[in-house]
Design a protein around this motif. Structure first.
Motif, PDB file in Angstrom:
ATOM      1  N   THR A 517      47.131  80.009  43.136  1.00 39.71           N
ATOM      2  CA  THR A 517      45.855  80.693  42.955  1.00 39.71           C
ATOM      3  C   THR A 517      46.044  82.166  43.252  1.00 39.71           C
ATOM      4  O   THR A 517      46.608  82.545  44.279  1.00 39.71           O
ATOM      5  N   LYS A 519      44.417  86.435  42.575  1.00 45.51           N
ATOM      6  CA  LYS A 519      43.236  87.250  42.330  1.00 45.51           C
ATOM      7  C   LYS A 519      43.540  88.245  41.214  1.00 45.51           C
ATOM      8  O   LYS A 519      44.623  88.831  41.172  1.00 45.51           O
ATOM      9  N   ASN A 520      42.553  88.425  40.340  1.00 44.95           N
ATOM     10  CA  ASN A 520      42.745  89.393  39.265  1.00 44.95           C
ATOM     11  C   ASN A 520      42.248  90.774  39.690  1.00 44.95           C
ATOM     12  O   ASN A 520      41.876  90.979  40.860  1.00 44.95           O
ATOM     13  N   GLY A 523      38.970  91.040  41.535  1.00 48.75           N
ATOM     14  CA  GLY A 523      38.841  90.277  42.768  1.00 48.75           C
ATOM     15  C   GLY A 523      38.516  88.814  42.552  1.00 48.75           C
ATOM     16  O   GLY A 523      38.333  88.061  43.515  1.00 48.75           O
ATOM     17  N   LYS A 524      38.474  88.365  41.297  1.00 46.50           N
ATOM     18  CA  LYS A 524      38.179  86.951  41.022  1.00 46.50           C
ATOM     19  C   LYS A 524      39.467  86.144  41.110  1.00 46.50           C
ATOM     20  O   LYS A 524      40.553  86.635  40.814  1.00 46.50           O
ATOM     21  N   THR A 525      39.308  84.894  41.526  1.00 47.24           N
ATOM     22  CA  THR A 525      40.492  84.037  41.639  1.00 47.24           C
ATOM     23  C   THR A 525      40.857  83.448  40.292  1.00 47.24           C
ATOM     24  O   THR A 525      40.008  83.265  39.416  1.00 47.24           O
TER      25      THR A 525
END
Length: 787
Positions: A517, A519-520, A523-525
């Motif tokens: 997992t 983060k982009n 800040g989204k996973t």
């Protein structure tokens, strides 16, 4: 008696009376006019000669004016010659990746005639492994190429040798003439190919004189006897059935005047004809006429001159026309529409035979020659094969490159010659593949579209381009203008970056296939998944590559660094911004087929970056090359690690996501990579054989779901292309720095060849250090002596 005079005496004595002066008789009107005649005559004569002088001055002045117009035309630029656009010139040399069948197809496209034994230029004969070719002379960017007869020998890999027939000398390289693709018309819509008088066939010129102007070499521009004869014939017929214009008058009309039928125009035409004849040699007049005369209509283009007419009607150079074909060109002058050979073949043939008969009657042909020519068919080119190619996608790139490298005004110049990289046979095969495959795929989705680019691996030139499922459509060019996620096509550059670190990675190195997992940039996973939603713990690097596994690729990319992968892609030729986020490792990078072709060309070319181009050379009207800059080549990916990537791509075709392609061509080594974007919106394929690199996109303009993977959409187009144009097996020649490596199947540890449980794959020499004794403990006695 009285003294009285008698009358008689009185008469005598009386003084004589003075007689009145005789009056002059009155002048009558007649006598008056007669007496005044000489004075009025002188006045009338004075008026007439003055008017005559004025008329002479006016005619002389008008003649000088016309002479200046004529001189500017004849001694300056007679015509604005359209820019001629040529294909690449096929190069034949020992080892060239050209098969026997491909050369045969090229010769057919160029209009060469297959015969039992070549006897003249433009002919060839062929056996299973050899082609005996008599090549035409032509202008090559490197200079004039003379006619030459050669024997070309082939084997399964391509050309073995090229030998000159005259002395059996082996040639280092031998060029075929390029295909004339089109002429870019920017002026008046007139299209022509200039041919000098000394290049025109003898019988064509003789037939023209016989039919159009028998006294051409005797008259001075105008033939009064011909005009009188035509007038009498027309009066007798009650309509215009014969013209009295000389070739010089026709030229004057075509060059300077309209088709208006009026006395004023005819007088001007005659004056100009006289001036032209006075100023110029007959052969110069003839050359101008033969290059100016209207010969037909090719859609919106007017076909002018014998040179273009030869290509338009017969698809071959004018020097190679038969006597019958030459006679037809002269015959059609009278009425190109009326004698259109495709619409009115009998009418056209009758007119041609009339010209042939005139040649026979003039002693230019004997009876046998006349009979043979009259019995021959018209020999027209196929009506569906145009003299200019519809290549909207490719030509848009050519024009853009010309403007960038030579300036916007280049195409306004007369007589330039543009030599491009297009391979006509590859283009034809690509167009057929697109039409066949999209028709099949479109049964389920009519909105599917395509973009396709093929490059020449050896020259880094664009060999073919298709921008729409209807290849001739002139509009949005999807080969260049789309920007869509490239999906797994980015993976070779992830693996190239890793394999360059030979001390850490090889084709057998184990990669983690475990959940991850990340983060982009927002800040989204993000949790990448394999296509089958399964995790295997770990897999060999080569397996992850050929099966296009997502999770191992992301784990590898994160270990080596996203920025390093972006750098590799940039060096390989990606010229737009690359988002350096983890999702980039699975193809969250927008590109076009042309951009994809550029970076895969680098892999195919042993890691060497060369900027793709569509134009090789531009010659001006004097056949001198115009100077232009070109980007420098560079080694983007080290040749040794690049070889490992190429090998991995061959395994994709042999047993990976593109194995359907491999099954179709079981005895051919091909390299490939499939790609699919999220939700199957974009289907991609990139691959190459020994000759061409291909980049193909299939999708929808509205970015809708297609339900297609890279293997079921874009790869199907490539497979159809190879069906149309047989591939040449990839030559995986050894590269310095690469050795045959043996690695333990599970651990990826380097072993010796005779160890158990090892896999054989190429490896970097500097990092391949197999352990001794297959990694088993040393016997006690070896330990005692230090191994």
């Amino acid at each position: 008696m009285t003294d009285k005079a008698t009358p008689k005496a009185a008469a005598k004595k009386a003084p004589a009376k003075k007689k009145p002066a005789a009056r002059k008789p009155r002048a009558t009107k007649k006598s008056s006019a007669k007496k005044a005649g000489p004075g009025w005559g002188r006045k009338l004569w004075s008026i007439c000669w003055k008017l005559g002088l004025i008329l002479v001055v006016v005619i002389a002045s008008y003649g000088i004016y016309l002479d200046q117009i004529i001189a500017r035309k004849f001694e300056g630029q007679k015509w604005h010659l359209p820019a001629q656009v040529f294909s690449r010139s096929m190069a034949l040399y020992p080892g060239a990746a050209v098969s026997h069948g491909q050369l045969m197809a090229e010769l057919k496209l160029l209009g060469y005639r297959k015969v039992a034994n070549p006897r003249q230029v433009g002919e060839f004969s062929a056996s299973k492994t050899k082609i005996d070719l008599w090549r035409r002379p032509f202008l090559h960017p490197q200079g004039d190429q003379v006619e030459q007869r050669v024997m070309i020998t082939f084997d399964s890999n391509g050309v073995v040798s090229v030998a000159r027939n005259s002395d059996k000398r082996q040639l280092a390289v031998f060029h075929l003439e390029p295909v004339l693709l089109d002429r870019i018309i920017t002026g008046d819509g007139e299209d022509r190919l200039f041919v000098a008088t000394d290049k025109l066939p003898k019988h064509l010129v003789e037939a023209l004189i016989l039919v159009e102007d028998r006294s051409f070499y005797e008259h001075h521009g105008v033939n009064p006897f011909a005009i009188l004869r035509a007038a009498m014939v027309n009066i007798s017929a009650g309509r215009t059935v014969q013209g009295g214009s000389t070739l010089t008058q026709q030229l004057a009309k075509n060059f300077f005047l309209s088709s208006e039928r009026s006395l004023t125009r005819k007088i001007r035409e005659a004056l100009m004809a006289i001036i032209i004849d006075f100023r110029y040699e007959k052969n110069e007049i003839l050359e101008a006429y033969l290059n100016e005369v209207y010969m037909g209509q090719d859609k919106a283009r007017g076909v002018h001159g014998m040179g273009l007419a030869s290509q338009f009607y017969f698809g071959r150079p004018i020097a190679e026309l038969t006597v019958a074909q030459q006679a037809f060109l002269v015959a059609v002058i009278k009425g190109p529409s009326y004698y259109n050979p495709w619409r009115y073949p009998e009418r056209a043939q009758d007119r041609r035979d009339l010209v042939l008969r005139l040649l026979m009657e003039a002693g230019e042909l004997n009876n046998a020659q006349y009979q043979a020519a009259a019995e021959s068919p018209l020999g027209l080119r196929k009506a569906n094969r145009s003299v200019h190619q519809k290549l909207p996608a490719f030509f848009s790139v050519v024009k853009h490159e010309l403007a960038n490298r030579y300036g916007d005004a280049l195409l306004q110049q007369s007589g330039i010659k543009v030599y491009t990289t297009l391979d006509p046979m590859a283009q034809e095969a690509a167009e057929k593949a697109v039409e066949q495959t999209l028709k099949q795929l479109g049964k389920n989705d009519e909105s599917l579209q395509v973009g396709m680019v093929l490059t020449d691996k050896y020259s880094a030139g664009i060999a073919a381009m298709v921008g729409d499922k209807v290849p001739s459509y002139k509009g949005f060019n999807r080969a260049v203008e789309i920007r869509r996620p490239i999906g797994s096509l980015i993976k070779p550059f992830v693996y190239a970056t890793a394999l360059n670190q030979g001390d850490k990675y090889n084709l057998a190195s184990p990669l983690k296939d475990q959940p991850i997992t990340l983060k982009n940039g927002q800040g989204k996973t993000w949790s990448p998944q394999n296509v089958d939603k399964q995790f295997r713990g770990q897999v060999p690097l080569l397996t992850a590559f050929k099966k296009s596994m997502n999770v191992p690729t992301v784990n590898l990319g994160m270990a080596i660094g996203v920025s390093d992968v972006a750098t590799t892609l940039d060096k390989a030729g990606w010229r737009e911004k690359i988002p350096e986020y983890p999702s980039m490792l699975l193809g969250a990078v927008n590109g076009s087929p042309l951009m994809v072709a550029q970076v895969f060309q680098t892999i195919a070319d042993d890691g060497r970056y060369r900027h793709l181009n569509s134009v090789t050379t531009v010659l001006n009207a004097q056949n001198q090359p115009l100077a232009a800059s070109r980007p420098q080549a560079s080694q983007a990916i080290p040749a040794a690690s690049n070889f490992l990537v190429k090998y991995a791509m061959t395994q994709v075709v042999e047993s990976g996501t593109a194995k359907r392609l491999g099954n179709n061509f079981p005895y051919v080594t091909l390299a490939g990579k499939t790609g699919t974007s999220n939700d199957s919106r974009d289907s991609w394929f990139a691959g190459f054989d020994e000759r061409n690199v291909a980049a193909i996109w299939v999708g929808r303009d509205d970015n809708g779901k297609t339900g297609l993977y890279g293997s079921s959409g874009a790869m199907a187009v490539y497979q159809a292309f190879l069906n149309n144009r047989a591939p040449l097996s990839l030559r995986m020649a050894p590269v310095d720095g690469v050795v045959q490596g043996y690695f333990e199947r599970n651990s990826g540890v380097a072993k010796q060849a005779d160890c158990d449980g090892v896999v054989k794959v190429p490896a970097l020499r500097e990092s391949y250090q197999p352990v001794a004794n297959c990694g088993e403990p040393l016997p006690w006695w070896k330990k005692m002596i230090g191994g």
